[in-house]
Scaffold this active site. Structure first.
Site, short mmCIF file in Angstrom:
data_model
loop_
_atom_site.label_atom_id
_atom_site.label_comp_id
_atom_site.label_asym_id
_atom_site.label_seq_id
_atom_site.Cartn_x
_atom_site.Cartn_y
_atom_site.Cartn_z
N LYS A 30 0.85 -1.20 0.00
CA LYS A 30 0.00 0.00 0.00
C LYS A 30 0.89 1.25 0.00
O LYS A 30 1.97 1.25 0.60
CB LYS A 30 -0.87 -0.06 1.27
CG LYS A 30 -1.89 1.03 1.46
CD LYS A 30 -2.66 0.76 2.75
CE LYS A 30 -3.73 1.79 3.05
NZ LYS A 30 -4.49 1.47 4.28
N SER A 71 -9.30 1.21 3.96
CA SER A 71 -8.55 2.09 3.09
C SER A 71 -7.56 1.37 2.18
O SER A 71 -7.01 1.96 1.26
CB SER A 71 -7.77 3.10 3.94
OG SER A 71 -6.86 2.43 4.81
N SER A 79 -9.39 -1.40 7.90
CA SER A 79 -8.90 -1.09 6.55
C SER A 79 -8.18 -2.22 5.82
O SER A 79 -7.88 -2.08 4.64
CB SER A 79 -7.99 0.13 6.60
OG SER A 79 -8.75 1.30 6.78
#
Lengths: 63, 457
Positions: B81, B156, B180
């Protein structure tokens, strides 16, 4: 324990005057709902209840 | 039709690599092509690291030729990420403010993956500042769910979920402050593990929340998450929360058996307000658990709605403190994140401190659960993936805010610091993935992963 509902619009005017008036609804409404859920919980706190994370100085700190 | 990796799991790809039936360079090239093919459809990546990935893969092949294979991730294409710092490669945290930020160091997670021989092919797309669950990013466009591109992947860590679900990589790292990792795992049909607080170092990650952030893998199966955690787990003196607790051997047993396991079925909150197909999928998993020898135990888990409220007060307060240095650049924030940051600015310090005091009470109380059961089985999200831009969702005739509905079954375990795994629990009538969550006592990722793998067998 009864708490009067906070006036987040007045708080915003005092603490965060840079928040435009048009954006206040997106800020105030969630806080009012959260306050209604959260503040009654504080009645469960005993005087000696510490936060989940406390400062503990040890010989290892600072490294 | 987009290219996909020709292997379904890390173990399968590793076996082929070690048998030299495919090289790390070949596998990396397939992964890079799959990423490029998928990008117009899902927008899962913010940056590719092609040159470094191919150099790393060439080195892996040389090591394999010498009979060296230091870890199960050796030669495996993965992604991280864009919240993880990568030396020399842009790390935007999904934000305009960090749009041109190039770190001078790697995050601990990146260091560990590289040391294990994993091939990092790129940086996955995410919610702005990892603050939210839609991945409808105002600066870099929305991430789209590979199962239905009109829907969100969750967030997220949505780009990580999309990249794994689309068969681009066999593992992608995420971060989890209020669900997330697990929400995108649920919406995209992958596995995703939020480890215990302190298990995986946060060093080199811009904090969203100092006491709720966790780092962990999204991967096709719990077994893949276990192999990844084996590489990621361990003490790091650069992270104040890092634990010295011994690192387990996480790989689940080859034979799926749950004999002797007590699986807790919460008697309140977690089985309420679920989309009917998700409730049915949970029932099937319960039946499977019993068939594999587990005992289902109804268990009182306390006031989870209260824990969620406590978590929201902590997150609003800490995130606003963490990002306050950038708040003078209001025009550079998206509207959703800015509204949350403004909310945090108006919460009194007394609420924050009291939330951390209440957190202690609930952490202590929750320990009683583990006297009765070895793990809990719940849904991960009460619905399948909502549409991009959808603000409200109807569940059993009740309209709920998409963000609050998506986080209500997962947020509490960030507050409690417990390991929680999302596994795919099937597809609903619209062929959308559903997720189930397995939660264990602190530092007992081994049980959580073993139960998850057995339930998927």
């Amino acid at each position: 324990m009864d708490h009067p509902q906070r006036d987040y619009r007045k708080l915003a005017a005092a603490l965060a005057p840079d928040i435009p008036a048009a954006e206040l609804d997106r800020v105030v409404q969630p806080l009012e709902s959260l306050e209604a859920a959260f503040r009654p919980l504080t009645a469960a706190l005993a005087d000696e209840t510490e936060p989940a994370f406390t400062v503990r100085l040890s010989t290892e700190w600072p490294a | 039709m987009s290219a996909r990796l020709p292997f379904r799991t890390i173990a399968e790809a590793g076996e082929e690599l070690r048998a030299k039936r495919i090289s790390a360079v070949e596998l990396t090239k397939i992964s890079l092509k799959a990423a490029a093919d998928e990008q117009p459809r899902t927008n899962a990546f913010l940056a590719m690291m092609e040159e470094q990935a191919l150099a790393d893969a060439t080195r892996c092949d040389a090591e394999l030729a010498r009979g060296e294979s230091p870890s199960p991730l050796h030669g495996i294409p993965v992604a991280v990420k864009d919240v993880f710092s990568t030396k020399g490669t842009k790390t935007t945290v999904g934000s305009k403010i960090f749009a041109n930020h190039v770190p001078d160091h790697d995050a601990a997670v990146v260091e560990r993956l590289r040391a294990a021989g994993a091939i990092i092919i790129g940086k996955t797309h995410m919610q702005e500042f990892a603050y939210g669950i839609t991945c409808n990013n105002p600066h870099f466009g929305p991430v789209r769910n590979p199962h239905d591109v009109s829907r969100i992947p969750g967030g997220s860590s949505g780009g990580s979920g999309a990249a794994v679900a689309a068969g681009v990589v066999l593992m992608a790292m995420g971060s989890d402050t209020g669900g997330s990792i697990r929400i995108p795992a649920s919406f995209c049909g992958t596995s995703g593990l939020k480890p215990t607080t302190g298990r995986v170092s946060r060093y080199g990650v811009l904090p969203l929340d100092f006491t709720l952030d966790h780092m962990g893998p999204l991967a096709p199966t719990p077994h893949d998450c276990a192999l990844s955690l084996q590489v990621l787990a361990g003490y790091d003196p650069r992270d104040e929360s890092s634990s010295r607790a011994p690192v387990d051997r996480y790989a689940p047993p080859a034979e799926p058996s749950l004999a002797g396991f007590r699986i807790g079925i919460p008697t309140s909150f977690y089985y309420e307000g679920l989309q009917p197909s998700i409730a049915r999928a949970l029932e099937s998993l319960q039946n499977k658990a019993e068939a594999l020898g587990a005992r289902l135990v109804p268990v009182d888990v306390g006031d989870i709605a209260a824990i969620n409220a406590i978590g929201r007060v902590i997150l609003l307060s800490e995130a606003s403190a963490a990002l306050e240095p950038y708040l003078h650049r209001r025009a550079d924030f998206g509207a959703d994140v800015l509204a949350l940051l403004d909310q945090g600015r108006l919460l009194p310090a007394t609420d924050y401190v009291n939330a951390q005091r209440l957190r202690r009470i609930h952490m202590t109380k929750f320990e009683a659960v583990w006297e009765k059961v070895d793990c809990l089985l719940t849904a991960t999200t009460p619905t399948t993936a909502p549409k991009i831009g959808q603000a409200m969702i109807d569940i059993l005739g009740k309209s709920e805010d998409v963000r609050l509905a998506s986080t209500r079954l997962v947020r509490g375990f960030n507050v409690l610091g417990l390991p929680a795994l999302s596994i795919p629990s099937g597809l609903d009538g619209e062929a959308l993935p559903m997720g189930a969550q397995i939660v264990g006592r602190r530092f007992n990722e081994k049980t959580v992963l073993a139960v998850g793998q057995a339930l998927l067998s």
